[in-house]
Design a protein around this motif. Structure first.
Motif, PDB file in Angstrom:
ATOM      1  N   TYR A 139       0.842  -1.199   0.076  1.00  0.00           N
ATOM      2  CA  TYR A 139       0.040   0.041  -0.021  1.00  0.00           C
ATOM      3  C   TYR A 139       0.791   1.401   0.084  1.00  0.00           C
ATOM      4  O   TYR A 139       1.899   1.171   0.355  1.00  0.00           O
ATOM      5  CB  TYR A 139      -1.058   0.048   0.920  1.00  0.00           C
ATOM      6  CG  TYR A 139      -0.548   0.160   2.596  1.00  0.00           C
ATOM      7  CD1 TYR A 139      -0.333  -0.941   3.181  1.00  0.00           C
ATOM      8  CD2 TYR A 139      -0.275   1.334   3.056  1.00  0.00           C
ATOM      9  CE1 TYR A 139       0.109  -1.138   4.611  1.00  0.00           C
ATOM     10  CE2 TYR A 139       0.284   1.319   4.529  1.00  0.00           C
ATOM     11  CZ  TYR A 139       0.371   0.116   5.267  1.00  0.00           C
ATOM     12  OH  TYR A 139       1.011   0.259   6.564  1.00  0.00           O
ATOM     13  N   CYS A 155      -0.003   3.071  -8.061  1.00  0.00           N
ATOM     14  CA  CYS A 155      -0.464   1.900  -7.461  1.00  0.00           C
ATOM     15  C   CYS A 155      -0.636   0.610  -8.748  1.00  0.00           C
ATOM     16  O   CYS A 155      -0.282  -0.317  -8.799  1.00  0.00           O
ATOM     17  CB  CYS A 155      -1.434   1.960  -6.686  1.00  0.00           C
ATOM     18  SG  CYS A 155      -1.283   2.792  -5.065  1.00  0.00           S
ATOM     19  N   ASP A 165      -2.897  -4.008  -1.046  1.00  0.00           N
ATOM     20  CA  ASP A 165      -3.670  -4.379  -0.048  1.00  0.00           C
ATOM     21  C   ASP A 165      -5.355  -4.109  -0.245  1.00  0.00           C
ATOM     22  O   ASP A 165      -5.604  -3.072  -0.573  1.00  0.00           O
ATOM     23  CB  ASP A 165      -3.178  -3.627   1.203  1.00  0.00           C
ATOM     24  CG  ASP A 165      -3.702  -4.061   2.565  1.00  0.00           C
ATOM     25  OD1 ASP A 165      -4.899  -4.268   2.702  1.00  0.00           O
ATOM     26  OD2 ASP A 165      -2.852  -4.180   3.606  1.00  0.00           O
ATOM     27  N   ALA A 175      -8.906   3.742   2.597  1.00  0.00           N
ATOM     28  CA  ALA A 175      -7.733   2.940   1.504  1.00  0.00           C
ATOM     29  C   ALA A 175      -8.646   2.375   0.382  1.00  0.00           C
ATOM     30  O   ALA A 175      -9.740   1.782   0.483  1.00  0.00           O
ATOM     31  CB  ALA A 175      -7.032   2.041   2.075  1.00  0.00           C
ATOM     32  N   GLY A 178      -5.121  -0.097  -2.396  1.00  0.00           N
ATOM     33  CA  GLY A 178      -3.996  -0.030  -1.914  1.00  0.00           C
ATOM     34  C   GLY A 178      -3.679   1.666  -1.639  1.00  0.00           C
ATOM     35  O   GLY A 178      -2.144   1.725  -1.271  1.00  0.00           O
TER      36      GLY A 178
END
Ligand SMILES: [Zn+2]
Length: 241
Positions: A139, A155, A165, A175, A178
């Motif tokens: 992350y 990402c 994640d 979140a 990630g």
């Protein structure tokens, strides 16, 4: 340290110096000898938590393959901020401190020394590399003053190497795929992390990458390495446009 010395000797505009020590371990910084306002400025660091080896290895591997081609940029690189901890696989330093909570104090001489090297410097991007035992994939924290934000794209470039994640809440922050985009305020946490200091004083964009400590070491190293490659690529494109 030997690997960094070998590397820096091959790249004349860069210089390696020792700015302090911790429990007998030298603390090193790799910097551009001259500052050129026409090219990007980048801050990179790893190893402030000693039990996060993929960050330290990923940084040197990226540097060994890529730094030579970017020798003209303005660099400030801290290859390992807690060498005592790294050798022992311990998060804290020899005095049982989480070094990443002292960036707003003068209590830790090695951090005071680091901050004085950074004084007055602005960076287009600052990256602090970490690992996390609780992570279920990689992350990324993005503390961005500057728009457009880069987090989603960075990402997305990493998910072929390792899953992001999947949690919607990581460490109390929301979140997505990630990415944690944080707005931070000076009074948010007692004892500032390095990333807070970078955001408030030095950097237009600050990223903190976390790889999952329980995953395969080689995969974590590759992820750290390719995050740096993607970030630099983005900066390069920004220069052209
Ligand atoms: Zn960490």
């Amino acid at each position: 340290m030997e690997r960094w010395l070998t590397l820096v000797n091959r790249i004349p505009p860069l210089d390696l110096s020792v700015y302090g020590e911790a429990e007998g371990y030298p603390l090193m910084v790799v910097r551009s000898e001259r500052y050129d306002p026409k090219v990007p400025s980048v801050y990179l660091s790893a190893g402030i938590h000693g039990d996060e080896p993929a960050a330290v290895e990923g940084l040197i591997r990226w540097a060994e393959t890529s730094l030579g081609k970017l020798a003209s940029w303005n660099w400030m690189i801290f290859p390992c901020l807690n060498p005592w901890g790294l050798e022992r696989n311990i998060r804290l330093d020899a005095e049982n401190r989480d070094l990443n909570r002292f960036y707003d104090s003068k209590k830790v001489p090695q951090i005071v020394a680091q901050l004085s090297l950074m004084k007055g410097r602005r960076f287009d991007v600052a990256v602090t590399l970490h690992e996390d035992y609780d992570a279920r994939g990689f992350y990324l924290y993005e503390v961005a003053a500057k728009r457009p934000h880069w987090g989603e794209l960075l990402c997305a470039e990493l998910i072929s190497l390792l899953d992001a994640d999947p949690r919607r809440q990581i460490d109390g922050h929301s979140a997505r795929n990630g990415l944690i985009r944080r707005k931070i305020k000076p009074d948010m946490i007692k004892g500032h992390p390095e990333a807070f200091h970078l955001h408030f004083q030095h950097a237009a964009r600050t990223f903190t990458l976390e790889t999952p400590s329980e995953d395969h070491l080689g995969r974590r190293v590759r992820l750290q390495e390719s995050f740096l490659a993607s970030t630099v690529k983005k900066l390069k494109l920004g220069m052209v446009s």
